[in-house]
Design a protein around this motif. Structure first.
Motif, mmCIF file in Angstrom:
data_model
loop_
_atom_site.group_PDB
_atom_site.id
_atom_site.type_symbol
_atom_site.label_atom_id
_atom_site.label_comp_id
_atom_site.label_asym_id
_atom_site.label_seq_id
_atom_site.Cartn_x
_atom_site.Cartn_y
_atom_site.Cartn_z
ATOM 1 N N UNK A 570 0.811 -1.194 0.000
ATOM 2 C CA UNK A 570 0.000 0.000 0.000
ATOM 3 C C UNK A 570 0.854 1.257 0.000
ATOM 4 N N UNK A 574 0.612 4.213 -2.921
ATOM 5 C CA UNK A 574 0.355 5.641 -2.766
ATOM 6 C C UNK A 574 1.478 6.456 -3.393
ATOM 7 N N UNK A 577 0.873 6.377 -7.041
ATOM 8 C CA UNK A 577 -0.284 7.185 -7.398
ATOM 9 C C UNK A 577 0.127 8.643 -7.569
ATOM 10 N N UNK A 597 -6.459 -5.222 -6.169
ATOM 11 C CA UNK A 597 -7.568 -5.481 -5.253
ATOM 12 C C UNK A 597 -7.413 -4.645 -3.989
ATOM 13 N N UNK A 598 -6.168 -4.419 -3.613
ATOM 14 C CA UNK A 598 -5.903 -3.598 -2.433
ATOM 15 C C UNK A 598 -6.364 -2.165 -2.672
ATOM 16 N N UNK A 601 -10.088 -1.751 -2.708
ATOM 17 C CA UNK A 601 -10.695 -1.693 -1.392
ATOM 18 C C UNK A 601 -10.588 -0.324 -0.795
ATOM 19 N N UNK A 602 -9.428 0.275 -1.005
ATOM 20 C CA UNK A 602 -9.220 1.622 -0.484
ATOM 21 C C UNK A 602 -10.219 2.573 -1.148
ATOM 22 N N UNK A 604 -13.064 1.863 -2.491
ATOM 23 C CA UNK A 604 -14.426 1.568 -2.078
ATOM 24 C C UNK A 604 -14.831 2.451 -0.912
ATOM 25 N N UNK A 605 -13.872 2.724 -0.028
ATOM 26 C CA UNK A 605 -14.186 3.524 1.143
ATOM 27 C C UNK A 605 -13.875 4.999 0.941
ATOM 28 N N UNK A 606 -12.832 5.282 0.189
ATOM 29 C CA UNK A 606 -12.362 6.662 0.130
ATOM 30 C C UNK A 606 -12.654 7.370 -1.194
ATOM 31 N N UNK A 607 -12.556 6.644 -2.297
ATOM 32 C CA UNK A 607 -12.657 7.337 -3.586
ATOM 33 C C UNK A 607 -13.543 6.547 -4.540
ATOM 34 N N UNK A 630 -25.128 -0.785 -6.402
ATOM 35 C CA UNK A 630 -24.923 -0.319 -5.038
ATOM 36 C C UNK A 630 -25.281 1.164 -4.942
#
Lengths: 834, 584
Positions: A570, A574, A577, A597-598, A601-602, A604-607, A630
């Motif tokens: 991770x 970043x 990125x 996939x990591x 997931x990030x 999904x919650x943040x962006x 969704x």
């Protein structure tokens, strides 16, 4: 050099360390000289600026080992230098006139530079001292404005400007830096007055018991440990006392009024004797407690280097060590000494001569019960001897004496042998570190190894580690790592060769970090080499941070994934990125499923938006569809928005060739719209109910027509509809409607559920109605449910079904069923007969 | 009941050390560092506290970070300044710090770690209490917890000596094993030369054996879990159990003498046992009569307390039993079990399918229906397309369209899949197996990698003989094999594999099974381990109480002692809930 006065009370001795063949072209007095303590290197800066020589000639900075071997020589290209000095880490500090300090390594490699501040820059440097404290090495500067600036530790530079000395017009006649209670002070002399400067104040001080008539102090000397101070006055009088000036230890009048060139303390720790060595052009004088002094004539220019336990004196041709004779040595070597050690040495000598006197001496010691002491004395004295033959004979004596002792612990002897071996090795001319035993103990073996490493004497350092059996991590590994770090700096060797050479030597030595070495290689600008070295690093986690630093983020990513540490992955993500543009970043992710996939997931919650882009980029329509599904209930509030989201989802599902999901989504769109209409028309809540629940709600609300319509529209299978209606009507206890419903056509779910549901509502009467209509297979069950055991038995017997018979039998409880039970038993018996 | 262990069975290691370690560390973190005086549960609502500093003890999840950030930001808006401390357990993740940074509170919050990963729930059961492991790894493909597992194994091996024999099945097992080995190598020398206590270690991925976890449990402890949900080794019995108006929290472990005797029993035996126990208890009470004063004094001071304690426990368990009976002995439950057994054995598939359909149509229970569908899919190696569609349609009609996502999750995890059209399963299976044994067929195996998620249950079941042959009634009172935990109908796959390996002392002869299970790791050190009969079984993704009971039974039979390490204790409902999408 000749000894002038040998009869003295002050017990000092001097021996030659090396004869120097450094082939100096200049006189020492023409140079700025700095020699590091603990047998450290000597730096000479020839042709300093104060001599009005041809300015066109650039001065040369030369660095020699204590034995005079050249270590470095470089042309001085920077500004005028006022003072040279060595730090505790054996770095050469060159204080320039403008207050800049250049730091060089032992091999003349430039390390860094720092400035002593603006004030110093403006007023220029008049004089500077480098001093050592327990924190490290400090620099004190006297500026042209006669103010002092100092830093107590150059590796953690904090400049302190000392307070002004009131009424100071010219430069002080002499000054020095003191270190008391972990704080650095300045002591300076102006005419007959002494001032002590600390951080906040300037206070006048007077040495206690100073002889009268002093009008000026010409020289001052602080001892190695900052405990003692010596003052040389214009009357030729020397005051020696504590550094606080509060206590006088002794005084001496040498009657020489000429200012000495150098004055240094010569004493050993914990010794009662105090002595100061004063040097003039051609004269060296050792003065102390005694009324007489020892004097030496200096044949040539000499320079004094204070040490922990003595003074080193070097000149163009020799390098000598002057020190107070240690007690043990004195006891043994004093003429006609009867000390146990002396006797033991004598005994051993006689023994070697095969003389019986050996026995006499030995007996003498033993009679006094001093053999242990004798052995100890010999061991200790051996440590203080410079010449190996003397060491040997003393150790031989100790070993001889040991034979007559029962329980003498051997470790002091063994350790001394080891220490001497190390000391003799480093004192060698080629190595040139003339440490005494006391200095060596003070310095510790770890620091000594560091210094050997600093001199790039890796093989010797490793030999010492192995000889002393130091633990690998502290010893050999550490040195190998240093060696490797040096090796990567050899720019003339190819990356492959360096990497291979390092790997060959280091292998899997525990405690060696390849990533540290690689970091060094990167520091030298050898990125490719660093990457090669990282390949040898077994812990992939260690490789990643450096790879990131080297901007090899993609490599870092695959290494991080290899390590299995998601957190590391991770971190790299970043980094990537921020480093790459979005397209490249996504492409990189695409090749690394785990990272992808990591990141998903990030997101999904943040962006959430990024998540969508990710799916888009991959043409992952299935996930895109799910994403919009969704969104249709999590993100959108308005019905139009929700339908739109579903429409997008359906499109995506079509693209993904997932017709099932697409159809289901379209159905949901229809249902949503319809539910909205129902809410408008009928009131109540319909939105977000499932299809099943919507129909149920309609029936419960009495809207049977609507329910039927909905069921048809959405093609609800018959079975479900029947279950649904059955449950709903039973809930309403609308038995009439239920019966009508049951007769509407043949039930697709049979009639047992009708019986069950009626019984659940405790309506036996209704239940019985349906029990009769239950098909033959389930008839028994139905009859049992309504409690008609007898009839159930009849049916079961008729069916000749063993399982049904036992089922009925198990329901035969209570007295009334006795007859039925008998009947079943009889039927069974009959069946068996057949 | 409650058979004693064989005499040569080893003693269990003492786990109190783990508890002490964790506790001391936490106390240090809380008290020494941050002077905590009150504890609150982290919930998604504003914190009501006037305290000058807030300390959060959380799992490192983005959701939790956003909660913390929202609290901090709310305080900022209100003009409050306090200190915030976040303690992550078991470790801090970079992503969490990142979220704090993005929410603009990174500077206000200080972070700490509590490296707590092993909670001893019982004398033989260690739980990592990571229920999210299952979804994170098996659905989202997130490997973050693997490191935690490796750390936990490392801790165990430093405390209880090295493990000479390691066996593992599954990708996650492999990764955990490798990470753990790296950790061991890095800190070489610590365990070197220590005498091993634990002879074998098994690492099992949950996805290797979904079937066992999906079956209804009928062993007492499993039933209690299915019915009342055991949380961290304790259960809340509601009024229907306690027959009073208060609910009662009961710790369920070996300390509870009554529970300890019935936990591993098939439910049909439990009631009989309990009533026997009640009679015995009564008899002991009755001894009072005819005692003289001295005897009475003795009785009161020594025995009475124990009897009362036992009495209390007994009444709790009888209450629980009644409540379970009410729910489970109904016809519905019987039929459910019957369907499950039919699915396991693979007969009457059509009938089972329509049973499931009816189950859905009647809206019996969303989770149960899902479970049956998954069980059908796994045992049949995927649903035939027609059933796949119709069952899904029915389900969506019953429970709403958001379950489209649930199905997509289930498919990804391999729990609910569709058979490849036109090709019957066994045909594909035999083809692939031929190809795989042909070594030259590497490429083709890649092409079939989509089959990797296939369960192959039927083939494995045959190879390992998971469905015992029925000759006569299975005596549940005196079980003859591990199948008793499922009423004699099915031997749990996970447990059978362990049994086989222990019996053969290697994978030898299990090649075919291994191929069907996909992935395995082994490290054997035979010489030193023959005598070691202590076995650590690690379940990655959770294990059920039925599996624990089955292995305890195996241990008693064969003289082993098993220790269980699981990411969490799970059951079918928990698995299904982890896969379900629900409207927030």
């Amino acid at each position: 050099m000749r000894r002038l006065i040998s009869a003295c009370l002050c017990t000092g001795r001097k021996y030659e360390l090396y004869s120097m063949d450094w082939d100096l072209k200049e006189e020492l007095r023409d140079c700025l000289v700095a020699a590091a303590p603990y047998g450290g290197p000597i730096a000479l800066l020839r042709n300093p600026w104060r001599k009005e020589k041809a300015a066109s000639v650039r001065p040369v900075l030369e660095i020699y080992s204590a034995s005079g071997l050249p270590l470095a020589s470089l042309l001085w290209k920077s500004g005028p230098v006022v003072s040279l000095g060595w730090s505790a880490e054996e770095e050469l500090l060159c204080v320039q006139e403008d207050g800049g300090v250049l730091v060089y390594g032992l091999h003349g490699d430039f390390r860094r530079h720092f400035s002593m501040g603006n004030e110093v820059l403006q007023n220029r440097v008049l004089d500077a001292r480098i001093f050592h404290t327990e924190f490290g090495s400090g620099v004190a500067i006297l500026t042209g404005a006669h103010r002092f600036t100092l830093s107590a530790n150059v590796s953690d530079l904090k400049l302190r400007r000392m307070p002004e000395v009131p009424g100071l017009q010219g430069a002080p006649s002499c000054w020095t830096a003191l270190c008391q209670d972990r704080v650095a002070h300045i002591l300076l002399a102006v005419g007959p007055d002494l001032y002590l400067l600390d951080q906040s104040a300037c206070s006048a001080v007077t040495p206690s018991g100073l002889a009268p008539g002093v009008s000026s102090f010409l020289q001052m000397a602080v001892s190695f440990t900052y405990r003692h101070l010596a003052l040389f006055t214009d009357t030729g009088y020397i005051w020696m006392g504590t550094a606080s000036l509060k206590e006088k230890l002794c005084e001496f009048n040498c009657n020489i009024r000429a200012p000495p060139k150098q004055m240094v303390w010569c004493s050993r720790p914990r010794s009662k004797e105090r002595a100061v060595v004063v040097a003039w052009e051609r004269r060296l004088m050792v003065v102390g407690d005694a009324p007489e002094s020892i004097q030496f004539v200096l044949d040539e220019d000499s320079y004094l280097v204070p040490e922990l336990d003595g003074v080193r004196i070097f000149s163009r041709s020799t390098h000598e060590f002057l020190h107070e004779v240690p007690v043990a040595s004195e006891e043994i070597f004093k003429i006609a000494s009867m000390a146990p050690g002396a006797l033991l040495l004598e005994a051993q000598k006689e023994y070697e001569k095969e003389s019986q006197k050996a026995d006499e001496y030995l007996r003498e010691i033993q009679e006094l019960g001093q053999l242990t002491q004798a052995v100890q004395q010999c061991i200790e004295a051996a440590g203080h001897e410079h010449r190996p033959d003397m060491q040997k004979s003393l150790l031989r004596a100790a070993s001889f004496g040991k034979c007559f002792l029962d329980r003498f612990p051997p470790d002091s002897f063994v350790r001394m042998c080891q220490d001497l071996r190390v000391l003799n090795a480093i004192r060698d001319y080629h190595i040139g570190i003339p440490l005494t035993y006391s200095q060596y103990k003070q310095l510790t073996i770890q620091v000594l190894l560091d210094r050997l490493v600093l001199r790039r004497l890796y093989p010797l350092a490793i030999q010492i580690c192995e000889y002393l059996r130091l633990p690998e991590v502290q010893g050999v590994s550490r040195i190998l790592a240093h060696w490797a770090c040096y090796k990567v700096q050899q720019k003339d060797v190819s990356d492959e060769d360096v990497a291979r050479a390092i790997n060959q030597k280091l292998g899997d030595t525990p405690g060696v970090s390849y990533s540290d070495i690689a970091a060094r290689a990167y520091g030298c600008g050898r990125t490719e080499l660093a990457i090669k070295l990282l390949e040898y690093e077994p812990r992939s986690g260690e490789q990643v941070p450096l790879l990131l630093k080297m901007k090899r983020s993609k490599l870092a990513l695959s290494k991080a994934i290899e390590s299995g540490d998601t957190d590391l992955v991770f971190t790299v993500l970043l980094h990537l990125k921020n480093e790459l543009n979005r397209g490249d970043f996504f492409m990189t992710l695409r090749n690394q499923p785990m990272a992808l996939s990591l990141y998903r997931q990030f997101c999904k919650h943040q962006e959430l938006e990024t998540l969508k882009d990710l799916y888009n980029q991959d043409d992952n329509h299935q996930e895109l569809g799910s994403f919009h599904i969704r969104a249709s209930y999590a993100a959108e509030e308005r019905i139009e928005g929700r339908v739109a989201a579903l429409q997008t989802a359906a499109d995506a599902f079509y693209k993904a060739k997932n017709e099932f999901a697409a159809k289901a989504t379209e159905d949901q769109m229809r249902l949503l719209r319809l539910q909205r209409r129902l809410e408008d028309e009928l009131g109540g809540r319909f939105l977000d109910l499932s299809l099943h629940d919507t129909v149920t709600t309609l029936i419960l609300g009495g809207h049977n027509k609507r329910a039927e319509q909905l069921a048809r529209d959405f093609r609800i299978p018959d079975k479900r509809l029947w279950w649904l209606k059955l449950t709903a009507l039973a809930d309403l206890e609308d038995w009439e409607e239920l019966e009508k419903f049951s007769k509407s056509k043949k039930s697709p779910i049979g009639y047992l559920p009708f019986v069950e549901i009626c019984m659940k509502q405790h309506n036996k009467y209704e239940a019985k109605k349906y029990a009769s209509r239950v098909g033959p297979e389930q008839k028994v069950k139905a009859l049992l449910l309504v409690g008609d055991v007898a009839q159930a038995a009849d049916v079961a017997i008729e069916h000749r079904n063993e399982a049904e018979l036992s089922l009925v039998l198990s329901h035969c409880t209570g007295a009334t069923d006795g007859a039925t039970a008998d009947k079943i038993q009889r039927a069974r018996a009959q069946a068996q007969k057949k | 009941m409650a058979f004693p262990h064989r005499l040569d069975a080893p003693e269990l290691p003492d786990f109190s050390m783990l508890k002490r370690l964790a506790r001391d560390q936490l106390i240090y973190l809380l008290e020494q560092q941050h002077e905590v005086d009150k504890l609150y549960k982290v919930e998604n609502k504003p914190a009501v506290s006037s305290s000058e500093q807030l300390c959060f003890l959380v799992r490192p999840r983005i959701k939790n970070m956003r909660y913390v950030a929202s609290l901090v930001n709310a305080d900022k808006l209100a003009g409050r300044t306090r200190k915030y401390k976040v303690i992550f357990s078991p470790q801090k993740f970079h992503a969490c710090e990142m979220v704090l940074e993005e929410e603009g509170v990174y500077g206000d919050v200080s972070c700490d770690e509590w490296a707590f990963s092993l909670l001893p729930l019982d004398v033989d059961l260690l739980s990592m209490e990571l229920p999210e492991f299952f979804r994170d790894y098996f659905l989202e493909g997130d490997q973050r917890w693997i490191n935690t597992v490796a750390q936990a194994l490392h801790l165990l091996s430093t405390l209880y000596g090295p493990f000479p024999n390691c066996y593992g099945i599954g990708r996650c097992a492999k990764m955990s094993y490798e990470l753990w080995r790296t950790l061991e190598e890095e800190e070489d020398g610590e365990t070197k030369g220590r005498r091993p206590e634990i002879g074998h270690i098994f690492l099992l991925d949950r996805d290797v054996d979904f079937v066992t976890a999906l079956c209804s449990q009928v062993v007492y402890e499993g039933l209690v879990d299915d019915t009342f949900r055991i949380k961290c080794g304790s259960v809340d019995f509601g009024p229907e159990v306690t027959s009073s108006d208060r609910s009662l929290k009961v710790l369920l472990n070996a300390e509870d003498k009554v529970f300890n005797e019935i936990r591993n029993e098939h439910f049909s035996n439990v009631f009989g046992f309990l009533s026997q126990k009640a009679r015995n208890l009564q008899a002991q009470y009755d001894r009072r009569r005819g005692m003289d004063i001295k005897q009475m004094k003795n009785f009161v001071s020594q025995e009475l307390k124990g009897l009362k304690q036992e009495h209390r426990l007994l009444s709790v368990h009888i209450g629980a039993c009644e409540s379970i009976m009410k729910k489970k002995t109904k016809q519905d439950f019987q039929e459910l079990i019957k369907t499950e057994h039919a699915l396991l054995e693979g007969f009457n598939i059509r009938e089972s399918t329509s049973y499931i359909e009816e189950h859905i149509d009647r809206q019996v229970s969303p989770i149960e229906s899902l479970r049956l569908m998954c069980l059908l899919s796994i045992t049949e190696n995927g649903l035939i397309p027609k059933d796949y569609r119709s069952l899904k349609t029915q389900y969506l009609q019953s429970y709403g369209p958001e379950h489209l996502l649930t199905f997509s999750n289930l498919r990804r995890a391999g729990l609910l899949t569709e058979q490849a059209p036109g090709d019957t399963l066994t045909a594909v299976e035999s083809k692939v197996s031929k190809l795989v044994t042909d070594k030259a067929a590497g490429k083709i195996t890649d092409a079939f990698s989509s089959l990797a998620k296939r369960s192959n249950f039927r083939a494995i079941s045959k190879k390992l003989n998971l469905i015992p042959r029925v000759d006569g009634e299975y005596d549940l009172k005196v079980p003859r094999d591990m199948a008793y935990v499922f009423s004699g109908a099915y031997v749990p796959l996970s447990c059978r594999v362990i049994e086989q390996v222990l019996e053969r002392r290697s994978w030898q002869g299990l090649d075919e099974v291994l191929r069907l299970l996909n992935c395995s790791v082994t490290k054997e050190d035979k010489a030193s381990s023959e005598s070691l009969r202590l076995i650590l079984v690690v379940f990655l993704g959770g294990c059920t109480f039925s599996e624990i009971s089955a292995l305890r039974f195996l241990g008693r039979e064969k003289g082993y002692r098993f220790i269980f390490l699981t990411t969490a204790v799970t059951n079918s409902a928990r698995l299904m809930e982890a896969m379900s999408e629900v409207k927030a």
